[in-house]
Every structure is written in structure tokens, then in C-alpha cells.
Write an enzyme that holds these catalytic residues in place. Sequence first.
Site, PDB file in Angstrom:
ATOM      1  N   GLU A   1       3.387   4.118   8.415  1.00  0.00           N
ATOM      2  CA  GLU A   1       3.478   2.655   8.446  1.00  0.00           C
ATOM      3  C   GLU A   1       4.765   2.206   9.125  1.00  0.00           C
ATOM      4  O   GLU A   1       5.655   2.997   9.409  1.00  0.00           O
ATOM      5  CB  GLU A   1       3.448   2.082   7.019  1.00  0.00           C
ATOM      6  CG  GLU A   1       2.075   1.639   6.534  1.00  0.00           C
ATOM      7  CD  GLU A   1       1.603   0.348   7.182  1.00  0.00           C
ATOM      8  OE1 GLU A   1       2.259  -0.129   8.144  1.00  0.00           O
ATOM      9  OE2 GLU A   1       0.570  -0.192   6.753  1.00  0.00           O
TER      10      GLU A   1
ATOM     11  N   ARG B   1       6.861  -1.978  -4.689  1.00  0.00           N
ATOM     12  CA  ARG B   1       7.584  -1.460  -3.527  1.00  0.00           C
ATOM     13  C   ARG B   1       7.403  -2.405  -2.359  1.00  0.00           C
ATOM     14  O   ARG B   1       6.563  -3.306  -2.385  1.00  0.00           O
ATOM     15  CB  ARG B   1       7.056  -0.075  -3.139  1.00  0.00           C
ATOM     16  CG  ARG B   1       5.581  -0.064  -2.690  1.00  0.00           C
ATOM     17  CD  ARG B   1       5.232   1.258  -2.030  1.00  0.00           C
ATOM     18  NE  ARG B   1       3.824   1.381  -1.661  1.00  0.00           N
ATOM     19  CZ  ARG B   1       3.294   0.920  -0.527  1.00  0.00           C
ATOM     20  NH1 ARG B   1       4.042   0.251   0.347  1.00  0.00           N
ATOM     21  NH2 ARG B   1       2.012   1.116  -0.258  1.00  0.00           N
TER      22      ARG B   1
ATOM     23  N   ASN C   1       6.211  -3.369   1.449  1.00  0.00           N
ATOM     24  CA  ASN C   1       5.115  -2.997   2.343  1.00  0.00           C
ATOM     25  C   ASN C   1       5.362  -3.656   3.699  1.00  0.00           C
ATOM     26  O   ASN C   1       6.500  -3.729   4.163  1.00  0.00           O
ATOM     27  CB  ASN C   1       3.759  -3.388   1.746  1.00  0.00           C
ATOM     28  CG  ASN C   1       2.604  -2.631   2.385  1.00  0.00           C
ATOM     29  OD1 ASN C   1       2.649  -1.408   2.466  1.00  0.00           O
ATOM     30  ND2 ASN C   1       1.575  -3.335   2.832  1.00  0.00           N
TER      31      ASN C   1
ATOM     32  N   ASP D   1       0.603   1.117  -7.339  1.00  0.00           N
ATOM     33  CA  ASP D   1      -0.741   1.630  -7.574  1.00  0.00           C
ATOM     34  C   ASP D   1      -1.810   0.808  -6.857  1.00  0.00           C
ATOM     35  O   ASP D   1      -3.004   1.044  -7.023  1.00  0.00           O
ATOM     36  CB  ASP D   1      -1.045   1.699  -9.078  1.00  0.00           C
ATOM     37  CG  ASP D   1      -1.100   0.326  -9.745  1.00  0.00           C
ATOM     38  OD1 ASP D   1      -0.986  -0.703  -9.053  1.00  0.00           O
ATOM     39  OD2 ASP D   1      -1.273   0.291 -10.982  1.00  0.00           O
TER      40      ASP D   1
ATOM     41  N   ASP E   1      -5.100  -4.677   8.370  1.00  0.00           N
ATOM     42  CA  ASP E   1      -3.845  -4.009   8.020  1.00  0.00           C
ATOM     43  C   ASP E   1      -2.728  -4.602   8.883  1.00  0.00           C
ATOM     44  O   ASP E   1      -2.677  -5.797   9.094  1.00  0.00           O
ATOM     45  CB  ASP E   1      -3.971  -2.495   8.177  1.00  0.00           C
ATOM     46  CG  ASP E   1      -3.037  -1.740   7.248  1.00  0.00           C
ATOM     47  OD1 ASP E   1      -1.816  -1.972   7.295  1.00  0.00           O
ATOM     48  OD2 ASP E   1      -3.510  -0.895   6.465  1.00  0.00           O
TER      49      ASP E   1
END
Length: 292
Positions: free
Chosen positions: A17, A100, A102, A120, A198
Site C-alpha cells: 500500500e 491504524r 490507512n 480487524d 481502493d
Amino acid sequence: MTDDVSIFCDIACELGEGPAYDPDRNRLYWFDISGKKLLEKAWPDGTTVVHDLPFMASAIAVIDDERQLIAAEDGLHVRDAASGRLERLVAIEADNPLTRANDSRVHPCGAFWIGTMAKDEGGSAGSIYWFFKGELRRLYPDIGIPNSICFSPDGHIAYFTDTPKGLLHRVACDPSTGLPTGEPAVFLDWRGKKGFIDGSVVDADGVLWNARWAGGAVDAWSPDAELIRTLSVPASQSTCPAFVGPDASRMIVTSAWKGLSEEKRRSQPHAGKTFLLDVTVRGRFEPRVKIA
């Protein structure tokens, strides 16, 4: 592998990523979020260097000739590019071990939009933040998986999505600050179609290039949300494109093998690798982030 794509880096990231090309260093940087690694490779055929990180990180921006800014699970960290030394600049959800960083990107004015999410991938524990010259604000709460944060070349428009919801939004921005000036509107409705929205990047013509997770493709969308073209990727979980090269005319895309069964990994031997797409684009270099 086909004539339309080649392997830029054959290291298979569990969750590749956050690719960003630095034209002054002539290097592409990207992350394996799950593996807590930062990768870098000189364009076009340098050796890939892998840096271990003490945290999960997802995005990198250039501050100046010596320093970079990394979006990590506990906030923004200044990284010395030569030594790799890290120092936290500002905490973001540092008291929440369940989230977290992204997808994140720098606005043309130098503001940084940072997305957070649950580790998760469940619920809507994430947010999208704005950071500029030392100031941090939360723009949008209750986000599941923030993605497609990108901006028009003139800084008047921001794009973003909450991936599970299938809607890519656009919102008017103040080009001098990168702050929204209106309410988000739907730019693209991808609900019920193959794959998920995405990471994205916008070229010099305002065309939005989106990596389609579980679709194995990069789609190019006009400023009017018309599909211009689709480029196939030899990994179903394509994650984020980036412009590379001395004139930003080439495009790479990262990918992931996270969550694939053993059978699917065997059928996708290139999952997690980083690919060079056979397309010439009018790309743009990422702006430098302004931290003070």
C-alpha cells in the site's frame, strides 16, 4: 504476465500500500502494512531496500530534502531519509491500539489527509483527518476503511471513499488550506459491481485512476465520472496506483495477498507484488507536506 504489465518489484507484500514517488531522490516508496515494512526502489531498476518499522504504517510524504512524514498506527512520524531515524510529530488515535492508519495523501497546498481504520477491518472505528502546519482536525468520523483520498490538480476537489460502502465521494475544498468547503456528494456508485474501490490518484488532466480491490484492475475515470479505460493487474487485490519516473509519465500499482486462501495464492503467484503498467500518463508529482 502479459504485454500490458511487468513486475516492478517481486517482493510479495501481505498488504502492499501507500506508494509515493520522490522525484528528487528518484525513488518509489511503499509499505507492507501488515508486515511493518517500508520498501524503497530507485527508478527504474534499482535494488529494492526493505526497512523494518516499529509499527504499522501506510503512507509517506516528503517534507524537505532530508525528511519524510510517515502516517503510522499511532500518529505522524518524521523520518530522516538518510538514517531512517523516526520521531513522532503528532499523535493520532495513539491511545487506541485497535486502529491504524490507512490511505492518506497530500493536498496540493501541502495539507495531509490521513485515514484511520480498525485493524480487524470491522465496524466504523476509523476517521479521516486533516493536518496542516502543525494543526490537526478530524474531518469525517465513523469510517470503516478509508480509501481513494486524492485531489484535483488545482486543489479545489477532494475525493475519498469508505470502501465497504461502495461510494466514491467528492467534496469542494479551499485550495489554500485543503479544508472541505461543502458537503460530500457521490462521484461514483460502485455498489453491486465487481470488486471494491481502493486507492486512487488524480493525474494532470483531472483523471482519477483507481485500483480495484478484488477486481484485479486499475480504472481511469474522467472528471465527469465516465469510465475511460481499464487496465488489468495480475493480482486480484490491487491496492493503490502511483505516478513514477522523471516526468511522472509512468504508473505502478501495489497489491496484496492478505486474506487469500492457499488455493487462490497458488492461482495468483504474483499477488502482493508491485507492477509497472504499460500506459503513458500525464501524471503529477506529489506535493511536499507542510508540517509547520
